[in-house]
Scaffold this active site. Structure first.
Site, short mmCIF file in Angstrom:
data_model
loop_
_atom_site.label_atom_id
_atom_site.label_comp_id
_atom_site.label_asym_id
_atom_site.label_seq_id
_atom_site.Cartn_x
_atom_site.Cartn_y
_atom_site.Cartn_z
N ASP A 122 0.87 -1.17 0.00
CA ASP A 122 0.00 0.00 0.00
C ASP A 122 0.92 1.23 0.00
O ASP A 122 2.10 1.13 0.34
CB ASP A 122 -0.89 -0.02 1.23
CG ASP A 122 -1.74 1.22 1.37
OD1 ASP A 122 -2.32 1.65 0.37
OD2 ASP A 122 -1.79 1.78 2.48
N ASP B 236 -0.22 5.05 0.95
CA ASP B 236 -0.49 6.02 2.01
C ASP B 236 -0.42 5.38 3.38
O ASP B 236 -1.03 4.33 3.63
CB ASP B 236 -1.87 6.65 1.81
CG ASP B 236 -1.94 7.46 0.52
OD1 ASP B 236 -1.00 7.40 -0.28
OD2 ASP B 236 -2.96 8.15 0.32
N GLY C 4 -4.79 3.11 -3.05
CA GLY C 4 -6.06 3.78 -3.19
C GLY C 4 -5.89 5.27 -3.39
O GLY C 4 -6.87 6.01 -3.44
N ASP D 219 -2.07 -0.90 5.65
CA ASP D 219 -2.55 -0.42 6.96
C ASP D 219 -4.04 -0.17 7.02
O ASP D 219 -4.59 -0.02 8.11
CB ASP D 219 -1.84 0.88 7.32
CG ASP D 219 -2.41 2.07 6.54
OD1 ASP D 219 -2.97 2.98 7.17
OD2 ASP D 219 -2.30 2.08 5.30
N ASN E 268 -9.07 -1.29 3.23
CA ASN E 268 -9.05 -1.70 1.83
C ASN E 268 -7.84 -2.58 1.49
O ASN E 268 -7.72 -3.07 0.37
CB ASN E 268 -9.09 -0.48 0.91
CG ASN E 268 -7.88 0.42 1.06
OD1 ASN E 268 -7.34 0.56 2.17
ND2 ASN E 268 -7.43 1.02 -0.03
#
EC number: 3.1.3.3
Length: 489
Positions: A272, A274, A361, A432, A435
């Site tokens: 991921d 962010d 995302g 984290d 999603n």
């Protein structure tokens, strides 16, 4: 003649780094004695059901080869060395934990991370404590992150959480101490109660991974057999209440994996972006440009906690960005903080032959930039629409590209593994937010990195106590010296 040992062991001498440790010199855990048909001596069997009192301790170097072969030490210390006659050479042989016999039970590996950033000091000096008056109220109970879907006591759906157990690391050492290891082995042994009699004998070995063998911050414990899967499946072992209690008492966290070749040789890692590879939530930073940061951040928090549908919440947040200059990503790049250890982790994984990808995302321009900074092979993120006339964002997502939500992240992981011919056991995912849960569960190793409570509860593994993202390398079985060599230019 040695005196009989008491039922409660005491920490007498030795350390994890010495050849004769506390575990090996002072404890002989047994469930029963199996008479030897060769030398009529008793070959001790190992379990942490209790300590067998012996009237006389038989020196280890007098045990026959049959007794030694039947002995399965719970510690990593090998039997006493054999000294070859007419030679100064010393050679030690111990196959108990290095060469499994045919038909042996499956082995698991537990990696224990000590929280060196916040060692427990349960009884601070009075001069360092705030003054306490008789009329002062007791502090409200707290919910530890990762133990429930929420950390808010007002939103806690059950009774107030039980008080935290008494911390022990301040007594026995601010590291993974030998008493901590002994307690961990006792905890594992207690979970074998539902195994068949032939599989109730716990055998284990340990390695100190970092920083050194005298005060290890990270330790690896290999053990077998696992608990009866009908009682406790291996993938739920680290979530058992006994393991959780051990973590709270010793200020550490435990990650348990199968001990196999795929643990050591990962070939695909998906991150991921962010709050994982970088420390910001990019959409919140963009929202600051138009003064809607508070509104966007509130939606982001609820989405990352799994309270909102990700795709719907993303559209709602993007709509608030209408009118932001199209070059906002260029202005943001100097403000982005790459997570400590991320560069080292990616460098190390690349040198081990891993394919790396970021599935975010967030938004494609920053994902592409981050891939260049960290040497990632692939970058997948959401695409925003900009108005070429006004050079501003329209507040819409580009319909030509799919929204990178939780399901799409999982599908990207699966498709990349299939395309490159990797087994899923050879994959790893790190994230984290809510999603990220689908890809964390689908990967061979899914790591919730300082994640939201819901994610920590559902992910196969969680890390909160690492000094940096590069501590993930220890989950592959590398020690500190090997990590340093891997990162050396």
């Amino acid at each position: 003649m040695t005196s009989p040992r008491s039922g409660r062991p005491s920490l007498g001498k030795g350390s994890l780094g010495r050849s004769n440790s506390y575990l090996d010199d002072h404890l002989e855990y047994k469930t029963h004695q199996v008479p030897s048909t060769v030398d009529h001596q008793s070959g001790p069997s190992t379990s942490i059901d209790g300590v067998l009192d012996l009237p006389t301790r038989i020196p280890r170097n007098t045990l026959s080869s049959t007794s030694l072969s039947s002995r399965k030490s719970i510690s990593a210390i090998s039997p006493a060395p054999r000294v070859l006659k007419d030679s100064e050479s010393i050679h030690t042989i111990s196959h108990t934990n290095c060469v499994p016999a045919q038909g042996d039970a499956a082995r698991l590996v537990a990696t224990i991370y000590y929280n060196s950033a916040s060692p427990n000091h349960a009884h601070p000096h009075a001069d360092q404590s705030p003054a306490v008056r008789p009329q002062d109220l007791l502090p409200p109970p707290e919910i530890v992150a990762g133990s429930a879907p929420t950390t808010s006591i007002e939103d806690y759906p059950l009774e107030p959480p039980a008080p935290e157990p008494e911390p022990l690391d301040h007594l026995y050492g601010a590291f993974v101490s030998q008493m901590c290891l002994t307690h961990f082995l006792a905890t594992l042994d207690s979970l074998l109660i539902h195994n068949i009699p032939e599989q109730r004998r716990l055998t284990s070995s340990h390695r100190c991974l970092a920083p050194d063998s005298s005060k290890p911050r990270i330790m690896e414990v290999t053990f077998s057999p696992p608990p009866n899967p009908e009682y406790l499946p291996s993938d739920l072992l680290s979530k058992h209440e006994s393991i959780y209690k051990f973590e709270r008492e010793w200020n550490c966290e435990v990650i348990i994996q199968p001990s196999n070749i795929y643990r050591r040789y990962k070939r695909l890692c998906v991150f991921d972006m962010d709050s994982t590879l970088i420390q910001q939530e990019v959409i919140d930073e963009i929202a600051a440009f138009v003064g809607v940061q508070q509104e966007v951040s509130a939606i982001t928090t609820r989405a990352m906690n799994g309270e909102l549908d990700f795709a719907a919440s993303l559209r709602a947040r993007v709509a608030l960005l209408k009118g932001v200059p199209s070059d906002v990503f260029e202005q943001l790049k100097p403000k982005i903080t790459i997570t400590p250890g991320a560069r080292q982790l990616c460098k190390g994984l690349k040198r081990l032959g891993c394919t790396l990808a970021v599935c975010s995302g967030g938004f494609q321009p920053l994902a592409d930039w981050l891939a260049g900074e960290l040497g990632l092979d692939h970058a997948f993120a959401n695409h925003l629409v900009s108005d070429p006339k006004t050079q501003t964002l329209t507040g819409e997502l580009d319909s030509r590209f799919p929204i990178v939500d939780g399901e799409h992240k999982k599908n990207l992981l699966l498709s990349m593994a299939k395309e490159k011919g990797f087994k899923m056991e050879q994959t790893m995912a790190v994230g984290d937010g809510a999603n990220d849960i689908p890809m964390l569960k689908a990967a061979g190793l899914g790591v919730a990195w300082r994640a939201k409570s819901k994610v920590q509860m559902e992910a196969p593994a969680r890390i909160n106590f690492a000094t940096g993202l590069d501590d993930i390398l220890y989950l592959l079985g590398l020690n500190g010296q090997e990590v340093a060599e891997l990162l050396r230019d």
